[in-house]
Design an enzyme around this catalytic site. Structure first.
Site, PDB file in Angstrom:
ATOM      1  N   SER A 285      87.002  28.090  37.634  1.00 19.31           N
ATOM      2  CA  SER A 285      87.007  28.624  36.261  1.00 19.31           C
ATOM      3  C   SER A 285      87.625  30.010  36.301  1.00 19.31           C
ATOM      4  O   SER A 285      87.662  30.651  37.347  1.00 19.31           O
ATOM      5  CB  SER A 285      85.579  28.756  35.744  1.00 19.31           C
ATOM      6  OG  SER A 285      84.957  29.909  36.305  1.00 19.31           O
ATOM      7  N   ASP A 286      88.102  30.501  35.182  1.00 21.39           N
ATOM      8  CA  ASP A 286      88.435  31.920  35.126  1.00 21.39           C
ATOM      9  C   ASP A 286      87.115  32.706  35.095  1.00 21.39           C
ATOM     10  O   ASP A 286      86.021  32.141  34.963  1.00 21.39           O
ATOM     11  CB  ASP A 286      89.343  32.244  33.932  1.00 21.39           C
ATOM     12  CG  ASP A 286      90.158  33.517  34.179  1.00 21.39           C
ATOM     13  OD1 ASP A 286      89.764  34.327  35.051  1.00 21.39           O
ATOM     14  OD2 ASP A 286      91.179  33.730  33.497  1.00 21.39           O
ATOM     15  N   TYR A 287      87.253  33.992  35.226  1.00 22.82           N
ATOM     16  CA  TYR A 287      86.142  34.940  35.383  1.00 22.82           C
ATOM     17  C   TYR A 287      85.088  34.778  34.276  1.00 22.82           C
ATOM     18  O   TYR A 287      85.382  35.070  33.114  1.00 22.82           O
ATOM     19  CB  TYR A 287      86.751  36.332  35.317  1.00 22.82           C
ATOM     20  CG  TYR A 287      86.043  37.432  36.061  1.00 22.82           C
ATOM     21  CD1 TYR A 287      86.486  37.824  37.312  1.00 22.82           C
ATOM     22  CD2 TYR A 287      84.978  38.100  35.491  1.00 22.82           C
ATOM     23  CE1 TYR A 287      85.874  38.872  37.988  1.00 22.82           C
ATOM     24  CE2 TYR A 287      84.358  39.138  36.162  1.00 22.82           C
ATOM     25  CZ  TYR A 287      84.813  39.523  37.410  1.00 22.82           C
ATOM     26  OH  TYR A 287      84.201  40.564  38.064  1.00 22.82           O
TER      27      TYR A 287
END
Ligand code: NOJ
Length: 741
Positions: A285-287
């Site tokens: 996932s992104d941050y």
């Protein structure tokens, strides 16, 4: 049987003799999946969830105290931002010596355009239209990063960006899917090579899946809403190209996509990526994007967010810890299945095997010292930066400048600026390494040339206090080089702008310099297209240099003084006015295409409909002529191929590079098609009077599109072929052919 055993022994002996690491990669280890099975059979649920967790280090590259403990307990599979051979080795030792299952840690980092040797920002590199250059810089970045213990880069960013307000346009290859796919492939090849267990390679990550670049109004993280056709034809191709190139990972994006956030979107994450494209790596996932499903209004609570992401196909969670915190309860309640957890863990472990981490978990700090910022890397950075520069204007052959000018004034807030040259995402680059424009010019000119400098003003802010001195310096010089643009922080993540003008008082500075009557060369440094109408009209010459990296000053000076003849071309359209955005060349026609003589056609009252500089545009110190466009056949079958050939000749006085661009138009089809689409390009160097014949091939991959049922089809009818030096070349050559029924 005997011969097989003999073959194995022979191979091992041979490999030993050559010193080859014969068991280094999973590609050469057919038993990886069995080894993963064996690990899965021994892992507790918490250990499995630990493999799906990635946590952030400290900004300076160090790990956090809790990482030690988590790793010892087998509860942390990966970190981001932890780097340096010594630090990564310290953590790795805990993983492979002290944890129960000895599974190595995976160290990720944003190595976007260089690790310590910083190359031009990706948008600049795309301006080179040179996949070999993009591959070379990624390859050097990989070697430096791996030597520093980094296994995995969160690059390439392959988001198509059609709106210059979006700050992250700087991180990608611009607006075009064909150029974008070529750059994407090259970058993955450079980072990973054919075997990323090698000591000089890292695993790549295609991001941000998907359509993040279409954030509404160019505002970062904003919502995206688009048709499946646009997704498939415009936004998917660079991602698909990375899968074809064997990319190890994908990153799921922050944005909402048609009502289902990209980090919980089963259509993109599972149906397309796994089902259609057979991607066998893992998705991170992104941050905190998993946690953000709450803000999106998709998840009702944290457990729900974890369940939505994991079930959609996000395997590893970056920074938020919801898989870990809620995995057990979700499993008990049947909201996630054991098979889903195991599959995600399998994908992560598979990539750890593919990286060779089980065999060689440690970085070598001697190697780190010798590889990083080596002379060869620095000289490659200079060369690639030179290839990325675009000449936008050159009236009366102001450029190239003579090296023995009596005096030259170097002016502007970016002229002697080490900080901003590194651009957005600086890896482990440090400002002290940067060669500024002023330094580059000083080392280029003859000893008798007087080089004087004045800053003039800041990049942003209201003060004009420095103007007088700048004008005085300009008056005393034969020529003025003024470096203006944006600061590095004005583009990149969370750096959208609603104006594309030069910030602060910089335009006034340029006007004041121009008023001296001296020839003014504008050197632009920026992370996005800017609206520069006044300079386009009034300055003598303009060089678009973007943020050119560690060697910026030397590379720009190479071009200013003619040691390098600029050959870059814009990978994005430059509008005249921010109100034209999104502005891109491969748009659909309307029923009322712009017509200056007819009010009721598609245009603006207050600005022309055309761009200031079109996609693909860029000048040279020499001139080229295209001629003799030929097609191999007047008509082909829908599954057929056609060869397009054309002559290109250098008709000017100097050797130089041209990028020959081939566009097509499907004139009428069952769904409307863009007015033109790039389907081929070649950058080549020609000596004066040298002429070459180029060939391009068009087949179903280039001629097809998604029909109303989302099937890839080549439809019968007329196709136009246009070959030129930009997407709006008045002298382009045009031919057409027919696809038969
Ligand atoms: C957020 C950014 O969107 C992404 O591109 C980056 O890789 C991660 N942060 C990690 O730094």
């Amino acid at each position: 049987m005997v011969s097989k055993r003999f073959f194995v022994i022979f191979t091992i002996v041979f490999a030993l003799l050559l010193g080859l690491p014969f068991t280094s990669t999973s590609q050469r280890q057919p038993n990886v999946e069995q080894r993963i099975d064996a690990l899965l059979a021994r892992m507790t649920l918490q250990e499995k969830l630990g493999q799906l967790q990635q946590l952030d280090g400290e900004a300076n590259g160090n790990f956090r105290p809790e990482h030690r403990d988590l790793i010892r307990k087998g509860l942390l599979g990966s970190t981001l931002n932890v780097r340096g051979a010594q630090r990564t080795n310290e953590l790795q030792r805990i993983a492979v010596e002290e944890s129960r299952l000895k599974i190595p840690v995976l160290f990720g980092f944003d190595v976007i355009h260089g690790y310590r040797t910083i190359f031009p920002v990706p948008l600049a590199e795309a301006s080179s239209w040179d996949s070999a250059a993009a591959e070379a810089s990624a390859s050097i970045a990989a070697a430096e990063a791996r030597a520093a213990g980094v296994h995995w880069t969160f690059a390439p960013m392959v988001d198509i960006a059609r709106d210059a307000r979006w700050g992250r346009i700087v991180e990608g290859a611009g607006e075009d899917p064909y150029l974008g796919a070529a750059m994407a492939r090259a970058r993955v090849r450079g980072f990973q090579g054919h075997d990323y267990s090698a000591v000089n390679k890292v695993m790549a990550c295609a991001k941000h899946w998907v359509a993040y670049g279409a954030a509404e109004a160019g505002r970062d993280y904003n919502t995206t809403d688009m048709s499946e056709r646009t997704l498939r034809e415009i936004y998917f191709p660079p991602f698909k190209a990375t899968v074809d190139e064997g990319v190890g990972t994908f990153m799921s994006a922050f944005n909402d996509l048609n009502g289902v956030p990209a980090s919980a979107n089963p259509f993109t994450l599972t149906k397309v990526l796994r089902g259609e494209w057979k991607f066998d790596g893992f998705v991170v996932s992104d941050y905190t994007a998993v946690l953000e499903l709450l803000q999106h209004g998709l998840a009702t609570n944290e457990a729900d967010a974890a369940q939505l992401s994991l079930n959609a196909g996000v395997d590893m969670e970056m920074v938020s810890r919801l898989y870990n915190q809620h995995g057990a309860e979700l499993l008990r309640s049947g909201k996630i299945s054991q098979a889903t957890v195991d599959e995600a863990v399998r994908r992560v472990l598979r990539m750890k095997f593919r990286l060779g981490l089980f065999d060689r978990p440690y970085a070598d700090d001697a190697r780190e010292r010798s590889v990083i910022l080596s002379a060869a890397n620095v000289s490659a950075a200079r060369e690639i930066a030179g290839r990325s520069i675009v000449l936008l204007k050159n009236d009366r052959e102001t450029l190239p400048l003579a090296k023995n000018l009596k005096s030259i004034a170097v002016i502007g807030p970016l002229a002697d600026n080490q900080v901003d040259m590194l651009g957005s995402w600086t890896g482990d680059g440090i400002t002290a390494d940067v060669v500024t424009l002023l330094t580059g010019i000083k080392s280029k000119v003859s000893p008798t040339t007087k080089v004087s400098y004045a800053k003039g003003c800041e990049i942003a802010g209201d003060s004009t206090q420095g103007f007088d001195e700048a004008v005085r310096v300009a008056r005393d010089a034969d020529v003025v080089v003024v470096a203006v643009g944006e600061s590095a922080g004005m583009s990149g993540e969370a750096s959208s702008r609603s104006s594309l003008d030069l910030p602060g008082r910089q335009l006034e500075l340029v006007k004041a310099l121009q008023a001296t009557g001296k020839p003014v060369v504008v050197v632009l440094m920026n992370g996005r297209p800017l609206t520069i109408n006044w300079m386009a009209e009034n300055s003598h010459a303009i060089l678009e240099t973007w943020f050119a990296g560690t060697q910026a000053g030397n590379a720009i000076s190479d071009v200013l003084f003619g040691d390098v003849n600029p050959g870059g071309k814009l990978p994005v359209t430059f509008p005249r006015n921010v109100g034209q955005e999104p502005l891109y060349y491969n748009h659909l026609n309307t029923g009322r295409p712009p017509d200056a003589n007819n009010k009721y056609t598609s245009k603006y009252l207050d600005v022309p409909w055309t761009p200031l500089y079109p996609f693909g545009f860029g000048l040279s110190y020499t001139q080229f002529r295209l001629s003799n466009l030929q097609l191999s056949a007047p008509r082909i079958r829908a599954d057929g191929r056609i060869t397009v050939s054309v002559d290109i000749e250098n008709v000017g006085p100097r050797a130089g590079d041209e990028v020959v661009q081939l566009y097509i138009r499907d004139v009428a089809a069952s769904v409307t098609r863009p007015v033109r689409e790039l389907k081929g390009f070649q950058r080549l160097t020609l000596r004066p009077a040298e002429k070459r014949r180029l060939e391009f091939m068009l087949g179903p991959e280039q001629l097809g599109f998604y029909d109303r049922e989302m099937r890839w089809v080549v439809e019968p009818g007329e196709f136009k072929v246009m070959v030129g030096n930009s997407s709006a070349d008045p002298n382009e050559l045009v031919a057409s052919f027919e696809v038969q029924k």
